[in-house]
Motif scaffolding. Structure first.
Motif, short mmCIF file in Angstrom:
data_model
loop_
_atom_site.label_atom_id
_atom_site.label_comp_id
_atom_site.label_asym_id
_atom_site.label_seq_id
_atom_site.Cartn_x
_atom_site.Cartn_y
_atom_site.Cartn_z
N GLY A 1 0.65 -1.40 -0.01
CA GLY A 1 0.24 0.07 -0.18
C GLY A 1 0.80 1.18 -0.04
O GLY A 1 1.86 1.22 -0.03
N ILE A 2 0.05 2.44 -0.12
CA ILE A 2 0.79 3.71 -0.07
C ILE A 2 0.78 4.34 1.39
O ILE A 2 -0.21 4.29 2.24
N GLU B 1 4.55 1.64 1.40
CA GLU B 1 4.73 0.99 2.75
C GLU B 1 6.22 0.20 2.35
O GLU B 1 6.59 -0.31 1.34
N PRO B 2 7.00 0.08 3.45
CA PRO B 2 8.33 -0.67 3.23
C PRO B 2 8.26 -2.08 2.83
O PRO B 2 7.13 -2.57 3.11
N ILE C 1 13.32 -1.62 3.67
CA ILE C 1 13.48 -0.66 2.41
C ILE C 1 12.41 -0.17 1.99
O ILE C 1 11.22 -0.72 1.75
N SER C 2 12.31 1.50 1.73
CA SER C 2 10.84 1.89 1.39
C SER C 2 11.47 2.36 -0.31
O SER C 2 12.48 2.64 -0.63
N MET C 3 10.31 2.64 -0.98
CA MET C 3 10.43 3.07 -2.34
C MET C 3 9.37 4.01 -2.39
O MET C 3 8.35 4.18 -2.09
N SER C 4 9.92 5.32 -2.94
CA SER C 4 9.07 6.53 -3.50
C SER C 4 9.13 6.83 -4.78
O SER C 4 10.24 6.61 -5.30
N LEU C 5 8.20 7.80 -5.15
CA LEU C 5 8.24 8.45 -6.59
C LEU C 5 8.21 9.72 -6.27
O LEU C 5 7.32 10.42 -5.41
#
Length: 92
Positions: free
Chosen positions: A37-38, A49-50, A55-59
């Protein structure tokens, strides 16, 4: 380098941020691929969500289109074989 005489790491990777031109398209694409999820969604930036609880990913939305080859990629395993490949292809 690892071992008893190795220096302590200077930094620890905790996340990856990708610059994207169309945040809504990329948010949907990566959300389906990652299956998480976000965590945060604010104008111009989305964090998922990690992954693996570490590890997290973002845009991050940027105004310009990509003009050169990316020098960054993910090595990923498709868990559901041919069905997973078809699902990825359907995403574009």
């Amino acid at each position: 380098m690892t071992g008893p005489d190795s220096p302590e790491p200077i930094a620890q990777v905790f996340g990856v941020t990708l610059d994207v031109h169309d945040l809504e398209v990329e948010k949907t694409f990566w959300g389906v691929i990652l299956g998480v999820g976000i965590e945060s969604d604010v104008p111009g930036w989305v964090a998922f969500e990690p992954l693996l609880d570490c590890i997290s990913m973002s845009l991050q939305e940027v105004p310009e289109n990509k003009v050169a080859k990316n020098r960054f990629h993910f090595d990923m395993r498709i868990r559901s074989g041919d069905d997973g490949v078809r699902r990825l292809q359907d995403l574009g």
